[in-house]
Write an enzyme that holds these catalytic residues in place. Sequence first.
Site, PDB file in Angstrom:
ATOM      1  N   CYS A   2       0.141  -1.487  -0.151  1.00 31.10           N
ATOM      2  CA  CYS A   2       0.158   0.071  -0.169  1.00 31.10           C
ATOM      3  C   CYS A   2       0.676   1.200  -0.025  1.00 31.10           C
ATOM      4  CB  CYS A   2      -0.716   0.341   0.862  1.00 31.10           C
ATOM      5  SG  CYS A   2      -1.566  -1.840   2.035  1.00 31.10           S
ATOM      6  N   ARG A  52      -4.631  -0.050  -1.327  1.00 30.19           N
ATOM      7  CA  ARG A  52      -3.678  -0.539  -1.020  1.00 30.19           C
ATOM      8  C   ARG A  52      -3.711  -1.729  -2.107  1.00 30.19           C
ATOM      9  NH1 ARG A  52      -8.688  -4.386   1.177  1.00 30.19           N
ATOM     10  NH2 ARG A  52      -7.341  -6.196   2.839  1.00 30.19           N
ATOM     11  N   LEU A  53      -2.907  -2.765  -2.275  1.00 28.59           N
ATOM     12  CA  LEU A  53      -2.117  -3.998  -2.707  1.00 28.59           C
ATOM     13  C   LEU A  53      -3.147  -5.156  -1.397  1.00 28.59           C
ATOM     14  CD1 LEU A  53      -0.651  -5.316  -4.621  1.00 28.59           C
ATOM     15  CD2 LEU A  53       1.310  -5.467  -2.909  1.00 28.59           C
ATOM     16  N   ALA A  54      -4.103  -5.617  -1.927  1.00 29.68           N
ATOM     17  CA  ALA A  54      -5.013  -6.197  -0.858  1.00 29.68           C
ATOM     18  C   ALA A  54      -4.018  -8.215  -0.715  1.00 29.68           C
ATOM     19  CB  ALA A  54      -6.233  -6.753  -1.137  1.00 29.68           C
ATOM     20  N   VAL A  55      -3.756  -7.977   0.601  1.00 31.02           N
ATOM     21  CA  VAL A  55      -2.775  -9.389   0.562  1.00 31.02           C
ATOM     22  C   VAL A  55      -3.070 -10.299   2.174  1.00 31.02           C
ATOM     23  CG1 VAL A  55      -0.815 -10.053   1.793  1.00 31.02           C
ATOM     24  CG2 VAL A  55      -0.600  -8.090  -0.497  1.00 31.02           C
ATOM     25  N   VAL A  56      -4.036  -9.754   3.420  1.00 34.45           N
ATOM     26  CA  VAL A  56      -4.140  -9.839   3.620  1.00 34.45           C
ATOM     27  C   VAL A  56      -5.517  -9.625   4.479  1.00 34.45           C
ATOM     28  CG1 VAL A  56      -4.173 -10.651   6.471  1.00 34.45           C
ATOM     29  CG2 VAL A  56      -2.105 -10.470   5.218  1.00 34.45           C
ATOM     30  N   GLY A  81       2.495  -1.375   4.831  1.00 33.51           N
ATOM     31  CA  GLY A  81       3.509  -2.834   4.699  1.00 33.51           C
ATOM     32  C   GLY A  81       2.805  -4.478   5.329  1.00 33.51           C
ATOM     33  N   GLY A 378      16.148 -11.862   0.071  1.00 31.34           N
ATOM     34  CA  GLY A 378      17.053 -12.123   1.042  1.00 31.34           C
ATOM     35  C   GLY A 378      17.899 -10.644   1.069  1.00 31.34           C
TER      36      GLY A 378
END
Length: 607
Positions: A2, A52-56, A81, A378
Amino acid sequence: MCGLVGYAGFAGRVPQDTEDTSLKEMTETLACRGPDASAVWAEGAAGLGHTRLAVVDLAGGRQPMILARSGRTALAVAFTGEVYNHARLRSELTALGHRFTTRSDSEVVLHAIDAWGEGAPARLDGMFAYAAWEPGPRRLTLVRDRFGIKPLCYARIGDAVVFGSEPKAVLAHPAVTTRLDLDGLRELLLSAHPMIKTPGRSAFAGLHEVAPGTVVAVTPEGVRARRYWSLSPVEHHDDLPTTVARVRQLLAEAVTGQLAADVPVSVLLSGGLDSSAIGALARPAAGTLHTLSVDLGNRASDRDAMGRDPDGPYAELMVRHLGSSHRRVRLDAGVLADPDRRAWVGRLRDGLTLGDFDTSLLQLYRAVRENFPVTLAGDGADELFGGYRWFTPQAAAAESFPWDSVLDRASLTRLLDPALATALDLPAHRPELHRAACTEIEHLPGTTPAEAALRRDSYLNLTRFLPCLLDRADRLSMGVGLEVRVPFLDHHLVEYVFNTPWDMKTFDGREKSLLRAAVTDLLPGPVLTRRKSPYPMVRDPAYRTALTTQVNRLLTDAGPATDLLNTAAVRSLLLEPTGRDRFPREGLELVLDLDQWLRTHRPTLQL
């Protein structure tokens, strides 16, 4: 992931236009950070915007989030985040009487701020930034995670503050002007050449970053910044076997915890120790493990001038070892040198780029995003475990940033107008930055000079060098709506390894001995013993040809950068002899990047 934006006025309204049009325009600049939804909220002298980037909790978790009492707004929050311990915090907050309507970590952050105020960020495990507005006391709180993985910046405009995830969002507000002064030009140059990030500073005059691990509280009385976390010395009591086991445990917990998502997750796999360790630890919990790597067309027999091996054969070995579903992203010099792609990278970064390192990484991220909104990487392992070749007692003894001995690009200042180079005085400025950074470092009583020097260099890498790489990763990944998670920067792991004596970190005489020992049973021999190999660069002669053509065109057309350049020095750069791997790429890229930055931002110059 987001993006967030906003403003808050402390003596009436924000100067100039603070209607929904300004808030929406600011929010739209961050559309790439949040392709799934966007919204704004405004009330009185404050406003918040969110992409928003919907991840959860894909159905819930919409922002900005508002907490109301007696029909009035008590707290408004915009958060970006991931908080990996949100389930545990939800249980704690529920026991305190808080009630939840979604499964999102965003709502957990909202209630955590309500319950614990400025103590909330210390309870959050993850990568995050947030803005919280409390109308009652007229208090704005800006917070950034411990390592600054997620960005957040702000500008004071009279008695108001305008803020956003990226400079472009803040600069979109009509009351904020774009200015470049000597301090800003120093920051612009040094953050790319030779990668020194000064906490809290930006390239734009009057625009400040929230420093990593910091709470910035703004009230009618003024602005107050407070560190809620820092790298502090703690006595290490574990013996070597116990230390190795503890590192394995902490890293495994970090990887497993960061696999949690309601969308598909992948792993970036170069075939090096760091990414291979993440892939191996992720495999048991991932079901089908999805991995990706980048291929720049370098032959398997090629070594560059630093003796680095191509990644391809090692990545393929790890794919067979892990049984992962793998995609190799192939790129060529034409793509990496394309001026439109370079301009895209520059716009995303709001700063100078790292040339083909950046264009290739952006293309890799773009390919990842085709199927995966989230990937694990990484980043941070070399800074934490001592993977770079400048982690030596000799470099530690020098009164300079340790990577200066390898990434010494001071000669690039000869490309600047002589009067400007004299005014900048970068040879004197860099030691000043070094001394200031060293004053932050604490040591335990009885620490030997040798251990203190190496601990100092570890601190400098984690707080001045790594932020440049984290900013790069965030801007480029979010430029295509991809969330990059970094398990090596779990703060529990970092605190433990940072305080491990250096002779344990290199107990077998090699770099990253401690990490190698922690995952020795998970990796095939050639990967486990592979020499450190940084992110690859293109070695196709066509790349230099393209850069040379573009610089010649810039000089002919008298682009905006020519006023700041020593054009005679730039022309001589074009004539330097070329080899297969070595040519003045950094100089050519600097000239092009500076010109693109000036074209994009059109700043008022105060040099």
